[in-house]
Design an enzyme around this catalytic site. Sequence first.
Site, short mmCIF file in Angstrom:
data_model
loop_
_atom_site.label_atom_id
_atom_site.label_comp_id
_atom_site.label_asym_id
_atom_site.label_seq_id
_atom_site.Cartn_x
_atom_site.Cartn_y
_atom_site.Cartn_z
CG ASP A 78 -2.03 -1.08 1.09
OD1 ASP A 78 -1.82 -1.99 0.27
OD2 ASP A 78 -3.09 -0.95 1.86
CG ASP A 99 -3.54 -4.94 -2.79
OD1 ASP A 99 -3.37 -5.44 -3.97
OD2 ASP A 99 -3.93 -5.50 -2.04
#
Length: 353
Positions: A183, A210
Amino acid sequence: MNPTPHRRGRRAALLATLALAAGALLAPGQAARADVAPAVDLVVAKDGSGTHTTVQAAVNAVPAGNSSLVTITVRPGTYRETVQIPSNKPNIRLVGSGGSPSQVTIVYNNSAGTTRPDGTTYGTSGSATFMADANDFQARNLTIANDFDEVAHANQAGHQAVALRTRADRIRLENVIVSGDQDTLLLDTANRDTRGRVLVTGSTIRGNVDFIFGRATAVITNSVIEVTRRPDGSSGGYVMAPSTAPQFNGFLVTNSTITGSVTDRTFYLGRPWHAGGDASLDPQGIVRNTQLSAAVRTTPWTDMSGFSWRDDRFAEYRNTGAGSGAGGSDRPQLTDAQAGSYTQASWLGDWTP
């Protein structure tokens, strides 16, 4: 101890400059607020040779509601701090003065599971080293990183650790490095029904899980997306996790390179993030005219949390390299006609950075 004449003179000159700038920003007949420093071009330097020694202190010096461009120049060095540009301080440009982005680094190590002073945890969004929450923010020629040590905190829940969070409209990131693991870059908006546009150009984004995610309308162009091994040395992950609302465009990667020193065929281009289990979202990720290394899987999209990528908006167009592949049901491609609508201009609309 009383200041020397030299220091008194320097301080007086700075105050005079601030006062003149304040007058230029005030409407006729409007008095300056004593509790807010006027917006001027500011310089951050760790050695005290600038107007401030931390980036946050310079941001604090910009008045709320500022309507003119303020440049904050950051001199070379590593600034270990968290920085927030609040939503009421638009028109800030942050520029590193080094010869390359690596010479000016803003870094911290909060994670989603890190405990705040009040005993709560930061959560993913709150873990960000740098939070750009105001419209018309620009960052150039610097590095923003999160160096949270996942191995040292293996027993801690919440290893998401954001380097940069944007949550506003008309954000431009140019010649920057955004570095982390899980992230890394949160491209978000103020709320689900508000558009937030971001242009990332000539930059490098590093991570493994991600690491480009959120609901913003974002164009990443002429950049390097570098996939990295996880802290335990394993190889595998996901580049994008968009959570786009159906009325907006999502992530467009164009004229870029996706590469990294990882095992071949271990990274997905992306997966659909239906934040909070919201089935009404319509995540979108488009990768076009981009060089894909062998790190990319032959089936480059995958499901997430029970939501199928096939129900959302994922496609490629004229990618090249060892990680590219022919179109098919597992690898949808835009037609030439469709590709004409998947451009930086169409994505950003009436905003021309």
